[in-house]
Design an enzyme around this catalytic site. Structure first.
Site, PDB file in Angstrom:
ATOM      1  N   GLN A  26      -4.898  -2.123   9.329  1.00  0.00           N
ATOM      2  CA  GLN A  26      -4.658  -3.436   8.730  1.00  0.00           C
ATOM      3  C   GLN A  26      -5.211  -4.540   9.639  1.00  0.00           C
ATOM      4  OE1 GLN A  26      -3.249  -3.922   5.586  1.00  0.00           O
ATOM      5  NE2 GLN A  26      -3.906  -6.031   5.888  1.00  0.00           N
ATOM      6  N   ASP A  55     -11.205   1.873   3.198  1.00  0.00           N
ATOM      7  CA  ASP A  55     -11.365   0.415   3.069  1.00  0.00           C
ATOM      8  C   ASP A  55     -12.842   0.049   2.864  1.00  0.00           C
ATOM      9  OD1 ASP A  55      -9.031  -1.071   3.017  1.00  0.00           O
ATOM     10  OD2 ASP A  55      -8.791  -1.102   5.194  1.00  0.00           O
ATOM     11  N   LYS A  65       0.837  -1.205   0.000  1.00  0.00           N
ATOM     12  CA  LYS A  65       0.000   0.000   0.000  1.00  0.00           C
ATOM     13  C   LYS A  65       0.873   1.257   0.000  1.00  0.00           C
ATOM     14  CE  LYS A  65      -3.709  -2.634   2.052  1.00  0.00           C
ATOM     15  NZ  LYS A  65      -4.436  -3.098   3.213  1.00  0.00           N
TER      16      LYS A  65
END
Ligand code: NAP
Length: 291
Positions: free
Chosen positions: A96, A119, A52
């Site tokens: 995460q 997300d 990322k």
């Protein structure tokens, strides 16, 4: 049979994003800024966050990774999220997953400001997506929808089978493909570990999205001629090569691909589209705030 080349398409999208970022910066504005929180030392999570970071740099975004030890308390983590929510310099914020057992993923996700939830996991964004209201859609389904769009895959009226019902892949995918939209307007069936007659259900499908995490689950006898097959699965299996493993999808590619009209490879299909979807969401968050 046409290979749905996620690698190539994701590079095209990255170029488009790079151009937009260049014009933002040329106008004297700061580039979008993605913050990622990483808790603990899980190898796979380290790799994903590393990707990322690399992707952000490639398109000209700023990126910050905040690392915390496994021992961080839930309270400390939530207050860090609140701090980033309130930081005007942060465009998008991801945590995460998975998290250590003593931290509630639900509480973490619900603490992220939905406007920074790139997300697309926050219930506000999930609810909007289900209602067909513009929102941040989780990266893998969003990437698959974009891939279908770019290849002009016909979806209206098609029988679509989704294998897997996870919150981040199967369920949003089923929802998006059933919406009155393009890609969409499908008649969707979701299968999971308690489903019966999966073979027959798949054999009647025009489009199959395999997201189970069971290597080579979908075999040629489960696929009708001309079907579109999207392989989300990615599992490391031991191999007699330099790295000691190879990546295997949920589809038995060699035998299935020859029957399909379109199919994604593993790797190089859904994976790169997932990565670029996060960048798209981050740019969208920036534009929503600044336009
Ligand atoms: P998950 O949360 O483990 O969900 C798997 C789903 O498959 C569950 O709904 C499960 O059913 C179902 N399932 C498992 N075995 C089955 C079987 N034998 N028959 C029928 N259904 C079965 O997984 P996920 O997060 O959705 O990920 C799925 C796969 O996609 C994994 O390989 C993952 O690594 C990969 N993935 C790839 C990307 C990418 O960017 N390429 C992104 C995300 C995920 P139950 O609900 O009944 O348990």
């Amino acid at each position: 049979m046409i290979i749905l080349d996620g690698k190539k398409i994701s590079q095209e999208i990255k170029k488009e994003i790079t151009e937009t970022v260049k014009s933002i910066v040329a106008a004297g504005k700061p580039a979008p800024h993605l913050a990622a929180i990483l808790v603990g030392n899980d190898g796979a999570s380290e790799t994903y966050v590393g990707h990322k970071e690399k992707d952000c740099h490639e398109v000209g975004f700023r990126s910050t990774v905040l690392r915390f030890p496994d021992s961080i308390s839930q309270e400390e983590l939530l207050s860090e999220i609140v701090r980033l929510n309130n930081d005007d310099d942060i465009t998008g914020l991801i945590v995460q997953l998975p998290l250590p057992k003593h931290i509630s993923e639900k509480d973490v996700i619900e603490t992220i400001n939905p406007q920074k939830d790139v997300d697309g996991f926050h219930p506000v964004n999930v609810g909007k997506m289900v209602s067909g209201i513009p929102s941040f859609v989780s990266a893998t389904p969003d990437g698959i929808i974009e891939l279908m769009k770019r290849y002009n895959i016909e979806t209206a009226g098609k029988n679509c089978v989704i294998l897997g019902r996870s919150n981040i892949v199967g369920r949003p995918m089923a929802n998006l493909l059933s919406q009155k939209a393009y890609p969409g307007d499908c008649t969707v069936t979701i299968c999971h570990s308690r489903s019966k007659n999966i073979k027959e259900i798949c054999a009647a499908a025009d489009i199959i999205v395999a997201a189970l995490g069971v290597p080579e689950f979908l075999t040629a006898d489960m696929v009708k001629d001309g079907a579109v097959v999207i392989d989300v699965g990615i599992t490391r299996v031991k191999a007699d090569n330099k790295s000691g493993f190879r990546l295997v999808g949920d589809v038995k590619f060699d035998e299935v691909s020859i029957k399909t009209s379109y199919i994604t490879p593993v790797p190089g299909g859904v994976g790169p589209m997932t990565r670029v979807a996060l960048l798209k969401n981050t740019l969208k968050s920036y534009e929503l705030k600044n336009n």
